[in-house]
Structures are given as C-alpha cells and as structure tokens.
Design a protein around this motif. Structure first.
Motif, PDB file in Angstrom:
ATOM      1  N   SER A  20       0.833  -1.202   0.000  1.00 43.87           N
ATOM      2  CA  SER A  20       0.000   0.000   0.000  1.00 43.87           C
ATOM      3  C   SER A  20       0.871   1.256   0.000  1.00 43.87           C
ATOM      4  O   SER A  20       0.570   2.237  -0.694  1.00 43.87           O
ATOM      5  N   THR A  21       1.965   1.210   0.756  1.00 42.64           N
ATOM      6  CA  THR A  21       2.890   2.346   0.774  1.00 42.64           C
ATOM      7  C   THR A  21       3.513   2.561  -0.598  1.00 42.64           C
ATOM      8  O   THR A  21       3.548   3.685  -1.117  1.00 42.64           O
ATOM      9  N   ALA A  22       3.995   1.490  -1.211  1.00 44.10           N
ATOM     10  CA  ALA A  22       4.603   1.600  -2.538  1.00 44.10           C
ATOM     11  C   ALA A  22       3.598   2.114  -3.565  1.00 44.10           C
ATOM     12  O   ALA A  22       3.946   2.910  -4.449  1.00 44.10           O
ATOM     13  N   TYR A  23       2.363   1.662  -3.454  1.00 46.35           N
ATOM     14  CA  TYR A  23       1.308   2.056  -4.402  1.00 46.35           C
ATOM     15  C   TYR A  23       1.123   3.569  -4.420  1.00 46.35           C
ATOM     16  O   TYR A  23       1.059   4.198  -5.495  1.00 46.35           O
ATOM     17  N   TYR A  24       1.060   4.179  -3.242  1.00 49.65           N
ATOM     18  CA  TYR A  24       0.827   5.625  -3.188  1.00 49.65           C
ATOM     19  C   TYR A  24       2.090   6.435  -3.462  1.00 49.65           C
ATOM     20  O   TYR A  24       2.014   7.547  -3.989  1.00 49.65           O
ATOM     21  N   LEU A  25       3.248   5.883  -3.125  1.00 52.58           N
ATOM     22  CA  LEU A  25       4.485   6.572  -3.500  1.00 52.58           C
ATOM     23  C   LEU A  25       4.641   6.581  -5.021  1.00 52.58           C
ATOM     24  O   LEU A  25       5.001   7.600  -5.616  1.00 52.58           O
ATOM     25  N   ALA A  26       4.364   5.432  -5.644  1.00 45.52           N
ATOM     26  CA  ALA A  26       4.461   5.361  -7.107  1.00 45.52           C
ATOM     27  C   ALA A  26       3.468   6.312  -7.762  1.00 45.52           C
ATOM     28  O   ALA A  26       3.778   6.969  -8.770  1.00 45.52           O
ATOM     29  N   GLU A  27       2.287   6.392  -7.189  1.00 46.84           N
ATOM     30  CA  GLU A  27       1.264   7.316  -7.711  1.00 46.84           C
ATOM     31  C   GLU A  27       1.753   8.756  -7.664  1.00 46.84           C
ATOM     32  O   GLU A  27       1.371   9.576  -8.509  1.00 46.84           O
ATOM     33  N   ASP A  28       2.598   9.067  -6.688  1.00 44.15           N
ATOM     34  CA  ASP A  28       3.082  10.430  -6.499  1.00 44.15           C
ATOM     35  C   ASP A  28       4.392  10.686  -7.246  1.00 44.15           C
ATOM     36  O   ASP A  28       5.047  11.699  -7.003  1.00 44.15           O
ATOM     37  N   GLY A  29       4.783   9.762  -8.111  1.00 39.88           N
ATOM     38  CA  GLY A  29       5.948  10.005  -8.948  1.00 39.88           C
ATOM     39  C   GLY A  29       7.253   9.412  -8.468  1.00 39.88           C
ATOM     40  O   GLY A  29       8.296   9.602  -9.116  1.00 39.88           O
ATOM     41  N   TYR A  30       7.249   8.699  -7.362  1.00 34.34           N
ATOM     42  CA  TYR A  30       8.459   8.007  -6.931  1.00 34.34           C
ATOM     43  C   TYR A  30       8.653   6.813  -7.876  1.00 34.34           C
ATOM     44  O   TYR A  30       7.835   5.896  -7.917  1.00 34.34           O
ATOM     45  N   ASN A  31       9.730   6.824  -8.630  1.00 33.17           N
ATOM     46  CA  ASN A  31       9.910   5.801  -9.659  1.00 33.17           C
ATOM     47  C   ASN A  31      11.188   4.984  -9.499  1.00 33.17           C
ATOM     48  O   ASN A  31      11.641   4.341 -10.449  1.00 33.17           O
ATOM     49  N   ASP A  32      11.753   5.018  -8.305  1.00 31.05           N
ATOM     50  CA  ASP A  32      12.897   4.144  -7.999  1.00 31.05           C
ATOM     51  C   ASP A  32      12.601   3.438  -6.681  1.00 31.05           C
ATOM     52  O   ASP A  32      13.157   3.755  -5.634  1.00 31.05           O
ATOM     53  N   ILE A  33      11.654   2.504  -6.746  1.00 27.39           N
ATOM     54  CA  ILE A  33      11.206   1.750  -5.574  1.00 27.39           C
ATOM     55  C   ILE A  33      11.521   0.281  -5.794  1.00 27.39           C
ATOM     56  O   ILE A  33      11.190  -0.279  -6.846  1.00 27.39           O
ATOM     57  N   THR A  34      12.149  -0.335  -4.801  1.00 28.09           N
ATOM     58  CA  THR A  34      12.418  -1.774  -4.853  1.00 28.09           C
ATOM     59  C   THR A  34      11.858  -2.413  -3.585  1.00 28.09           C
ATOM     60  O   THR A  34      12.129  -1.945  -2.474  1.00 28.09           O
ATOM     61  N   ILE A  35      11.055  -3.455  -3.778  1.00 25.22           N
ATOM     62  CA  ILE A  35      10.438  -4.167  -2.659  1.00 25.22           C
ATOM     63  C   ILE A  35      11.114  -5.525  -2.499  1.00 25.22           C
ATOM     64  O   ILE A  35      11.250  -6.282  -3.466  1.00 25.22           O
ATOM     65  N   TYR A 397       9.390   7.865  11.113  1.00 27.49           N
ATOM     66  CA  TYR A 397      10.839   7.759  11.016  1.00 27.49           C
ATOM     67  C   TYR A 397      11.396   7.265  12.347  1.00 27.49           C
ATOM     68  O   TYR A 397      10.911   7.664  13.421  1.00 27.49           O
ATOM     69  N   LEU A 398      12.384   6.410  12.286  1.00 29.85           N
ATOM     70  CA  LEU A 398      13.018   5.924  13.504  1.00 29.85           C
ATOM     71  C   LEU A 398      14.088   6.916  13.929  1.00 29.85           C
ATOM     72  O   LEU A 398      14.989   7.253  13.127  1.00 29.85           O
ATOM     73  N   ASP A 428       2.004  10.600   3.493  1.00 31.63           N
ATOM     74  CA  ASP A 428       1.958  11.912   4.141  1.00 31.63           C
ATOM     75  C   ASP A 428       2.973  12.010   5.268  1.00 31.63           C
ATOM     76  O   ASP A 428       3.591  13.066   5.477  1.00 31.63           O
ATOM     77  N   VAL A 429       3.138  10.916   6.010  1.00 29.31           N
ATOM     78  CA  VAL A 429       4.124  10.921   7.098  1.00 29.31           C
ATOM     79  C   VAL A 429       5.535  10.964   6.518  1.00 29.31           C
ATOM     80  O   VAL A 429       6.401  11.702   7.009  1.00 29.31           O
ATOM     81  N   ILE A 430       5.780  10.178   5.472  1.00 34.86           N
ATOM     82  CA  ILE A 430       7.099  10.187   4.833  1.00 34.86           C
ATOM     83  C   ILE A 430       7.442  11.587   4.352  1.00 34.86           C
ATOM     84  O   ILE A 430       8.578  12.057   4.492  1.00 34.86           O
ATOM     85  N   GLN A 431       6.450  12.279   3.791  1.00 39.15           N
ATOM     86  CA  GLN A 431       6.667  13.623   3.256  1.00 39.15           C
ATOM     87  C   GLN A 431       6.563  14.712   4.326  1.00 39.15           C
ATOM     88  O   GLN A 431       6.620  15.896   4.009  1.00 39.15           O
ATOM     89  N   LYS A 432       6.395  14.294   5.570  1.00 37.46           N
ATOM     90  CA  LYS A 432       6.385  15.197   6.724  1.00 37.46           C
ATOM     91  C   LYS A 432       5.293  16.258   6.629  1.00 37.46           C
ATOM     92  O   LYS A 432       5.497  17.425   6.991  1.00 37.46           O
ATOM     93  N   LYS A 433       4.146  15.844   6.127  1.00 33.09           N
ATOM     94  CA  LYS A 433       3.007  16.744   6.143  1.00 33.09           C
ATOM     95  C   LYS A 433       2.515  16.895   7.575  1.00 33.09           C
ATOM     96  O   LYS A 433       2.798  16.048   8.425  1.00 33.09           O
ATOM     97  N   PRO A 434       1.782  17.961   7.889  1.00 29.21           N
ATOM     98  CA  PRO A 434       1.323  18.161   9.273  1.00 29.21           C
ATOM     99  C   PRO A 434       0.581  16.937   9.795  1.00 29.21           C
ATOM    100  O   PRO A 434      -0.225  16.328   9.086  1.00 29.21           O
TER     101      PRO A 434
END
Length: 480
Positions: A20-35, A397-398, A428-434
C-alpha cells in the motif's frame, strides 16, 4: 527514466503495509522503488495461502469493519478505505471482487449492549450512519431491516444455560463484511510491477540480512540493506514493513512491538450435492461475518468479542479465528539482551494450535454454528500479527537515522481492511506533512507505558511453551 529529485526507496516486506505504501508513493511520482520479501510472490501460487508463508497478509479472508468504539479516526479511515474497495470491485468486475458486503453481526456478551457497542453506535450516529446499524432486539430496527432486505441476517443465539429463554443481544452492521487480502496483495503488486516498481523476492536474494549504515551512533544514516545472498542494495530511504518480523529486524522497536499469534481453524463443508442446505446457509448472501466471544456453558462469558467466523468460501471452507489469547513465542536471539517473541516458521517449527484455542473455538461453534460442530477441520494455522502497546500502527521515522530509516508496521490484527488507503497516509508521514489525529496515533511513541500484554515478557502466561498443543488425535477426541 529515474527522477533524481525523488529519493531511491527500498521497502522490506511485500505485504499489506509495504504494498500500500509503494502504491501511493508510485502514484506520487516516486519511480525508484524496490520491494524485498523472503517469499516468492511472483511464483504461480503468488499470494495464495500456503503452508510455508508466515505473513498475516497472506490469508483467505479478513474482517472489514468500521466499528471502533470511541476511536472515531479509525472509523473514518475504514469508511475511506471502503469506498476504494468498492471502486476496485467495479474495476475487477463480477466474480472477482476483493470486498464482500455480507454485513457483520456484533454479538454482545449478554442480553444488553455493552459500553464498547454504545460508543460505536454513538459515533455511527454522529457521522449520520445509524441507519446502517440494526439492533436485533429493537423493534423499529427490525422493521427497517425487513423493509431493506436485511432481516434474515438479524440472527438470534440462545444464551447457554437459559434453556433458550434469553438470547445474546447483537447489532448488524450492513456496511461491514470481509476482504480477500491475498487477492488484494496480488492486485496491488500487479499494478506496481506494471508501473515499474522492482521486486526482489525469494529465500536468499529477497531476505533482509542487515542495514547498510554510515556514520557514527550520534549521526548515522541508513544507506541501504544487505540481503542474505550477501548483495548490497543502496537507497536514500529504507522502509521496514516486515509485519511480525519487524521487532527482530529493527531492534529499536522491540520494546513497543510484539509478535503474537492468533489461532485459526478452517472447517470443510460436505460436497455441495450432499449438503446443499449448508452451502446455501453459509453463503455470504445468507450468513454475515459474526464477531462473537467464548461463552461458558454456565451462561457466563469469558474473553472479549475476539472470536469471529466468515461465510463459506467458493470451495466450501468456513474460517474461524480466535484472538481471545494472543500467544507469544520468545527466543533468545544474537544481539538482543532479552528474549524476543518471533513468528514460528510453518513446515519448520511446531505450529499446532494450543488446546485452549481449540476448546474455545469448539464452544463458540456449539453456540453460534452448531451444525458445523461435527464437520472436519481442513486446516489450522497460527497467524502471527504485530501488536503495538496501544493497538495503533507504528508509522514514523526511527530516531537516530537522520530520516533515512522508516518503520511501517504494528497492524495489531486490524490492518488488512485499510489496504486501499493506508499508503496514502503513510506517504503523508514520509513527506512530513502536518500530523493529523490519525498519524499522531501512529507516531514513534516509546514514552507510552508497556501495555497490551507487552509488559508480560517471556514470564507471561501466553507463551507457547506453556501451552498444551493439539495433536491430530486431540482434534479427533474434541469431535474434530
């Protein structure tokens, strides 16, 4: 073409949280994802339930519900997910649905509504959803159910020890039902593969061995991972979405997360031609999901509403899950000062169910599904989840890794229903949105006191080494 402006991302874990995380990151233009994943989900069997899988995401069916007492943020998230489940159903077409709106019957402990149910109904009312809920004993609700075609699912169950004079109170939620997590994972993974997301899977090349870290303890960064085959894989951000294995792979979270096992049995109906009435009765058109409890034959009840059953599958299997006791499996691992609860490995470890679970399920069946009591068990499973101290997810984030190591886990037995929408909020958390009320509950929170059983540790009563385990002979003696 890889966008250098977007970070290179590694996700460890190809289950619900990772996909689910990869799905929304890819939707937002992240195109270097490896699972990465230890299981070869790209094989012919894919995400189908198989004896070798340890993942809770790989399962025939899981409950979809929006009933969360006073936790309105989870109720709203469930309904947000529900809309996308329905969109996916339309996209896939009839016969390929991922979400079945069978309704769900929330059976109470007694003849009245408990506090949790009253809180749930209050929040449903607040959100304008009271008309989707039907109280079994409420005459007006019964009339509405008859008018709207739901009356046949307002099931009444006698309270043991009352000679049928009293029945358990219950509430039918017509917005609830169940989802197919294995099929949903395969569906999302297929979309990701088509969009260019890379998958590295298998027992050597897909297995996380360690983090690649640079810098000192005071200023370190995760710069990738090393897999079991010895290969190094670089990334700007490493997301650990490893389910019940997360505490053993990320030692820092072992204080706030714990691998626990629920007990699952699957009962096989006789062939359709031999028992057509059972096949009809246990279809999703007739039978709702039932969330019940472990009723004592004297009429007292024990445990919480933590036993649940599903309508039959297409091949005549009825699944029943038991979470009254969430079992732990503590072992001493290198690098850990204290023993850690870890998932058992099917086909390697003893994954037989505790007798306590079998007895509890049998009592549940005799009360809520007596016509299944004499039927054979097709399979059993210890399904390992990742419980957090407060049953909310851990998505943050850890600390100590300069925002290069991210943890996305802590499903606590209720993550599957959020598959279609979870990754949007993770992004949203990865991108540090409020932070929202929701993501506030998902934050890194070591300040919380230990609870939810994590305070017990290896000395607690739930450890599997303290349980008598059921052999096939035990199942037969129990009537199975």
């Amino acid at each position: 073409m890889v966008d250098a402006a977007k970070p290179r991302i590694i996700i460890v874990g190809a289950g619900i949280f990772g996909l689910s995380t990869a799905y929304y990151l890819a939707e937002d233009g992240y195109n270097d994802i490896t699972i990465f994943d230890q299981h070869a989900y790209d094989s012919d069997e894919g995400y189908k339930l198989n004896p070798g899988s340890t993942a809770a995401s790989v399962d025939e069916n899981k409950v979809f519900r929006a009933s969360y007492g006073d936790e309105l943020y989870y109720q709203r998230l469930a309904y947000e997910a529900r809309e996308i489940w329905k969109e996916w159903n339309k996209e896939l077409g009839a016969g390929k649905e991922l979400f079945v709106e069978s309704g769900m019957l929330r059976v109470q402990h007694s003849t009245y509504l408990d506090d949790l149910e009253l809180q749930t109904l209050a929040n449903m009312t607040k959100e304008g959803l009271r008309d989707t809920q039907y109280i079994v004993s409420d005459e007006e609700d019964v009339r509405r159910a008859e008018k709207n075609g739901w009356a046949h699912k307002l099931l009444k169950f006698p309270v043991p020890g009352t000679d049928g004079k009293e029945t358990f109170e219950a509430v039918l939620d017509t917005t609830a039902g169940y989802v197919f997590p294995s099929k949903a994972c395969a569906y999302i993974a297929g979309k990701l593969r088509k969009s260019g997301t890379q998958f590295v899977e298998g027992p050597e090349k897909g297995v996380f061995a360690s983090l690649l870290v640079e810098g000192s303890d005071d200023s370190k960064r995760a710069i990738g991972i090393v897999t079991k085959d010895g290969k190094e894989h670089s990334a700007d951000l490493v997301i650990m979405a490893c389910g019940s294995a997360t505490p053993m792979l990320v030692p820092e979270v072992s204080r706030v997360l714990e691998a626990t096992a629920g007990s699952v049995i699957t009962i096989r109906l006789p062939p359709r031609e031999e028992a057509p009435e059972l096949w009809d009765k246990y279809s999703s058109e007739i039978t709702p999901v039932i969330i019940g409890h472990d009723p004592d034959p004297t009429g007292k009840t024990v445990g919480s509403r933590s036993i649940y059953s599903f309508p039959r599958t297409e091949d005549g299997l009825v699944k029943i899950g038991y979470r009254v006791t969430k079992y732990t499996n503590f072992v001493k691992l290198p690098g850990f000062e204290e023993p850690l609860s870890v998932p058992l490995r099917p086909e390697v470890d003893d994954t037989s169910l505790p007798i306590t679970s079998i007895e509890g399920i049998k009592t549940y069946v005799s009360t809520f599904h007596p016509d299944l009591a004499a039927l054979p068990i097709a399979r059993t499973r210890l399904c390992f989840y990742t419980d957090s101290v407060d049953n909310s997810f851990l998505i943050d984030y850890l600390p100590g890794y300069s925002d290069t190591l991210f943890v996305c886990t802590g499903g606590s037995g209720h993550g599957a229903k959020f598959t279609p929408i979870l990754g949007k909020h993770v992004r949203d958390v990865i991108q540090k949105k409020p932070k929202t009320e929701l993501t506030h509950h998902w934050r890194w929170r070591p300040e919380l006191p230990l609870g939810n059983g994590l305070e017990e540790g290896p000395a607690g009563p739930r450890t599997l080494d303290k349980q008598k385990r059921a052999t096939p002979e035990d199942l037969k003696r129990a009537g199975w």
